[in-house]
Write a protein that holds these residues in place. Sequence first.
Motif, PDB file in Angstrom:
ATOM      1  N   UNK A 295      42.062  56.233  49.787  1.00 34.79           N
ATOM      2  CA  UNK A 295      43.256  56.263  50.768  1.00 34.79           C
ATOM      3  C   UNK A 295      44.346  57.320  50.574  1.00 34.79           C
ATOM      4  N   UNK A 296      44.734  57.294  49.249  1.00 31.49           N
ATOM      5  CA  UNK A 296      45.606  58.209  48.722  1.00 31.49           C
ATOM      6  C   UNK A 296      45.272  59.758  49.048  1.00 31.49           C
ATOM      7  N   UNK A 297      43.863  59.912  48.888  1.00 26.14           N
ATOM      8  CA  UNK A 297      43.378  61.174  49.083  1.00 26.14           C
ATOM      9  C   UNK A 297      43.306  61.867  50.400  1.00 26.14           C
ATOM     10  N   UNK A 298      43.356  60.621  51.455  1.00 24.98           N
ATOM     11  CA  UNK A 298      42.915  60.999  52.937  1.00 24.98           C
ATOM     12  C   UNK A 298      44.562  61.188  53.509  1.00 24.98           C
ATOM     13  N   UNK A 299      45.685  60.677  52.805  1.00 29.72           N
ATOM     14  CA  UNK A 299      47.019  60.631  53.554  1.00 29.72           C
ATOM     15  C   UNK A 299      47.764  61.702  52.791  1.00 29.72           C
ATOM     16  N   UNK A 300      48.260  62.800  53.726  1.00 32.89           N
ATOM     17  CA  UNK A 300      48.996  63.890  52.911  1.00 32.89           C
ATOM     18  C   UNK A 300      50.459  63.209  52.346  1.00 32.89           C
ATOM     19  N   UNK A 301      50.668  63.903  51.231  1.00 31.49           N
ATOM     20  CA  UNK A 301      52.059  63.609  50.527  1.00 31.49           C
ATOM     21  C   UNK A 301      52.096  62.039  50.254  1.00 31.49           C
ATOM     22  N   UNK A 302      51.057  61.404  49.865  1.00 31.46           N
ATOM     23  CA  UNK A 302      51.001  60.059  49.355  1.00 31.46           C
ATOM     24  C   UNK A 302      50.972  59.734  48.017  1.00 31.46           C
ATOM     25  N   UNK A 303      51.721  58.699  47.660  1.00 27.23           N
ATOM     26  CA  UNK A 303      51.748  58.362  46.060  1.00 27.23           C
ATOM     27  C   UNK A 303      50.951  56.941  46.038  1.00 27.23           C
ATOM     28  N   UNK A 304      50.335  56.794  45.070  1.00 24.05           N
ATOM     29  CA  UNK A 304      49.697  55.646  44.721  1.00 24.05           C
ATOM     30  C   UNK A 304      50.134  54.904  43.236  1.00 24.05           C
ATOM     31  N   UNK A 305      50.577  53.452  43.422  1.00 25.97           N
ATOM     32  CA  UNK A 305      50.852  52.748  42.278  1.00 25.97           C
ATOM     33  C   UNK A 305      50.020  51.494  42.499  1.00 25.97           C
ATOM     34  N   UNK A 306      49.189  51.598  41.403  1.00 26.89           N
ATOM     35  CA  UNK A 306      48.206  50.596  41.168  1.00 26.89           C
ATOM     36  C   UNK A 306      48.458  49.432  40.051  1.00 26.89           C
ATOM     37  N   UNK A 307      48.425  48.381  40.433  1.00 27.04           N
ATOM     38  CA  UNK A 307      48.985  46.909  39.863  1.00 27.04           C
ATOM     39  C   UNK A 307      47.686  46.256  39.393  1.00 27.04           C
ATOM     40  N   UNK A 308      47.478  46.354  38.096  1.00 25.58           N
ATOM     41  CA  UNK A 308      46.121  45.812  37.494  1.00 25.58           C
ATOM     42  C   UNK A 308      46.219  44.466  37.362  1.00 25.58           C
ATOM     43  N   UNK A 309      45.147  43.784  37.782  1.00 25.32           N
ATOM     44  CA  UNK A 309      45.007  42.399  37.834  1.00 25.32           C
ATOM     45  C   UNK A 309      45.773  41.546  38.592  1.00 25.32           C
ATOM     46  N   UNK A 310      46.052  42.083  39.713  1.00 24.16           N
ATOM     47  CA  UNK A 310      46.952  41.534  40.889  1.00 24.16           C
ATOM     48  C   UNK A 310      45.940  41.520  42.075  1.00 24.16           C
ATOM     49  N   UNK A 311      46.285  40.597  42.964  1.00 24.10           N
ATOM     50  CA  UNK A 311      45.278  40.456  44.077  1.00 24.10           C
ATOM     51  C   UNK A 311      45.975  40.899  45.335  1.00 24.10           C
ATOM     52  N   UNK A 312      45.808  40.214  46.477  1.00 21.93           N
ATOM     53  CA  UNK A 312      46.062  40.832  47.824  1.00 21.93           C
ATOM     54  C   UNK A 312      47.485  40.745  48.173  1.00 21.93           C
ATOM     55  N   UNK A 313      48.479  39.941  47.188  1.00 22.39           N
ATOM     56  CA  UNK A 313      49.987  39.760  47.537  1.00 22.39           C
ATOM     57  C   UNK A 313      50.689  39.999  46.541  1.00 22.39           C
ATOM     58  N   UNK A 314      50.912  41.479  45.937  1.00 24.40           N
ATOM     59  CA  UNK A 314      51.884  41.891  44.899  1.00 24.40           C
ATOM     60  C   UNK A 314      53.370  41.311  45.104  1.00 24.40           C
TER      61      UNK A 314
END
Length: 331
Positions: A295-314
């Motif tokens: 999704x980050x690759x599809x959205x222009x000017x997008x930043x991705x923050x991944x939270x490891x070992x966390x599910x649907x409700x960060x």
Amino acid sequence: MTKINLIIIFIFTPLLIYAQKENLQNLEIDLSNYEYPYKVSFIDLDIQKQKLKMAYMDVKPSNYNNKNILLLHGKNFNGAYWRETIKALTEKGYRVIAPDQIGFGKSSKPENFQYSFQQLAQNTKAILDELGITKTAVLGHSMGGMLATRFALMYPDVTEKLILENPIGLEDYKVVVPYKPIEWWYNNELKKDYESIKKYQLESYYDNKWDTAYDEWVNLLAGWTLNDNYEVVAWNAALTYDMIFTQPVVYEFKNIKSPTLLIIGTRDRTALGKPLVDEDTRKKMGLYYELGKKTQAKIPNAKLVEIENIGHLPHIESFDKFINPLLDFLK
């Protein structure tokens, strides 16, 4: 874990669930007997040949920094679950607007309604117009992420920044899931009770690790099932399932103009219609550790923050890991 501990868990877990169920409150379908964390206001909507009320919280801090943020809830939730997020944002000077969409929370539950993300976005924009807000950041979680995307596409000049927290709709479910009529979803909703709702959230959201802080979000859904008018809630839920299934936004990410932040709990496996497909297909659905990057690759000017070992409700399961990147992005 010892054999004795397993025996204790086996004996007392059903007793605990029974006690929680016995204390369950019968909730009115407009949640009039449930208190939100902040004052709730209403806007009158005259749409689709009916008069409806849409609830929202508008929290303006004393140290207002002239920046606003709109919080859009997920399908199994309402504006109340933003409690801690609102507190943190207002402490930093942000004005926060957290609506309940039509069909959810304290808002009207119409007996008949043509749900679309465009309609919900237009309803939400009406609240901003009522408040005189012309610019805002928009944060959407789960189904709210699909709505936030649609809002940003419809109102790019209003949307200063877009934040998507574990949004659903990062893939087109109807490509692999067979279509089911609204009546099918409705009958599924009618079968829900405390046990099935908690089981779904335990397995789908929290990796079978429960915290008492999650009880409230089970009780809000389960309390409705005790109401004599639950059929109205169930019908609205079925209509919104159909909206999600038939109105993908994934093909339009490329058109988003607002600076965008994706906050993704990588353990999440949420996807609509998993029980309707074979096991091999199911294993390929809802892989957020892959979907976030795609999704980050599809959205222009997008930043991705991944939270490891966390599910649907960060913002519920790991608040600090959620709020810190959000605040950094909003600066």
